[in-house]
Design a protein around this motif. Structure first.
Motif, PDB file in Angstrom:
ATOM      1  N   GLU A 192       0.800  -1.225   0.000  1.00 35.06           N
ATOM      2  CA  GLU A 192       0.000   0.000   0.000  1.00 35.06           C
ATOM      3  C   GLU A 192       0.831   1.273   0.000  1.00 35.06           C
TER       4      GLU A 192
ATOM      5  N   GLN B  81       2.902   1.617  -4.906  1.00 35.61           N
ATOM      6  CA  GLN B  81       1.746   1.858  -5.767  1.00 35.61           C
ATOM      7  C   GLN B  81       2.167   2.565  -7.051  1.00 35.61           C
TER       8      GLN B  81
ATOM      9  N   LYS C   9      -7.003   6.378 -11.232  1.00 31.22           N
ATOM     10  CA  LYS C   9      -6.786   5.215 -10.371  1.00 31.22           C
ATOM     11  C   LYS C   9      -6.725   5.573  -8.889  1.00 31.22           C
ATOM     12  N   ARG C  10      -6.047   6.707  -8.560  1.00 31.37           N
ATOM     13  CA  ARG C  10      -5.783   6.995  -7.150  1.00 31.37           C
ATOM     14  C   ARG C  10      -6.140   8.412  -6.719  1.00 31.37           C
TER      15      ARG C  10
ATOM     16  N   PHE D   8      -2.693  11.914  -5.247  1.00 29.39           N
ATOM     17  CA  PHE D   8      -1.726  10.898  -5.658  1.00 29.39           C
ATOM     18  C   PHE D   8      -1.081  11.296  -6.984  1.00 29.39           C
TER      19      PHE D   8
END
Length: 341
Positions: free
Chosen positions: A123, A128, A290-291, A295
């Motif tokens: 994580e 990531q 995605k994040r 991010f």
């Protein structure tokens, strides 16, 4: 016609990730015909773990690198297809079924590579970022591949034997898979990037492990391999956009250094920054989807840093290569510990 698949997994000290790797095969809808584990000088009991899962196990008393370990496993394999899987990845339930289907549907196909999925196991931000970036790169690349990939790559056993397997002079996890891919292409064997064949990467990346792997285990030896083989295919991380971005990041750094003495340099630096954001917008939009926004914003400086150290490593690799080629005195050795000459 049903194809037999032999899975080959090299492992040094695999730890919990290796256990999860082996466990993932239990959930596969298409079971492997055999699993061969080569313990490469393990000291944590990885050999015993593999044996407890029913794998066929070979062990070297001291580590010699994944190239040697994969060759040992492939030489013992009985399947039509050899599927190489790294010890720190888990397969999806349909990974093996998709591998078999790809070879059945394309008799001319000699080898294929898959992709990391979009849900990395660790994580942490760097884990990531690194693994999602790898996923993105494979997902947007051409289906026609010019390289092989040891983390999730399959090859017809007869072809593997014909080309001589991996180059065992690479003594660390390095570019031995890329080098194999180059030889496959030079021999006119077809390699396909199958984006729907995916595995999950469990590795935890830290700033030091990332830089060590990217520079010393990847960029420097890859530069030497490219220059030796004179292959500049716009494949994976060698796209034209990436090459342009490297030049622009170096120009940006130069402008920032010059700005105290030349005020116009700041304006040029701003233009370069905006241009870098624009030409790499698809990457940042991918991370945003995605994040999220925060991010994606954190990705930008790491992405530009990636261009900086990758470009610097390639330039240094060029220097080393040409000094050796022209037999200049005291040539530097950028990765002598990785490859035995």
């Amino acid at each position: 016609m049903e194809l037999k698949i032999s899975v080959v997994i090299p492992v040094h000290n695999g730890g919990d990730s290796f256990v999860r790797c082996l466990e993932s095969f239990r959930d596969s809808t298409r079971q492997p015909d055999e699993v061969i584990v080569v313990a490469d000088g393990d000291t944590d009991g990885s050999r015993e773990v593999a044996e407890s899962f029913g794998a066929k196990v070979f062990r070297y008393p001291s580590p010699g690198g994944p190239a040697r370990a994969r060759n040992r496993g492939a030489n013992a394999a009985q399947g039509d297809i050899v599927l190489f899987i790294d010890a720190d990845v888990t397969i999806h339930s349909d990974t093996l079924a998709r591998v078999e289907d790809a070879f059945q549907q394309a008799p001319e196909l000699s080898a294929l590579i898959g992709s990391y999925d979009d849900a990395p196991g660790d994580e942490g931000f760097l884990s990531q970022y690194k693994n999602l970036f790898h996923h993105y790169t494979h997902q947007v690349s051409s289906d026609v591949a010019f390289t092989f990939w040891g983390a999730c790559g399959a090859i017809r056993r007869s072809v593997f034997q014909t080309v001589g397997g991996f180059d065992e002079s690479y003594r660390k996890p390095c570019v031995e898979d890329i080098e194999l891919g180059y030889r496959l292409r030079q021999a006119d064997y077809a390699i396909r990037l199958c984006k729907d064949i995916q595995v999950k990467h469990l590795k935890r990346w830290t700033p030091m492990s990332l830089l060590r792997a990217e520079v010393f285990y990847r960029a420097l030896p890859w530069a030497d391999l490219i220059l030796s083989d004179r292959r500049f295919d716009a494949d994976l991380n060698l796209s034209h956009t990436n090459r342009l971005s490297v030049l622009m990041v170096f120009a940006l750094v130069g402008c920032l250094i010059a700005s105290p003495f030349a005020p116009m340099a700041l304006a040029i630096a701003l233009i370069l920054s905006i241009t870098l954001l624009i030409i790499n917008r698809d990457v940042y939009l991918f991370f945003y989807r995605k994040r999220g926004l925060l991010f994606a914003l954190k990705v930008v400086p790491w992405h530009w840093f990636y261009f900086l150290y990758g470009g610097a490593a390639f330039a240094y690799g060029m220097l080393c290569h040409f000094m050796r080629r022209f037999r200049l005195p005291n040539p530097p050795t950028p990765y002598g510990v990785l490859r035995s000459k």
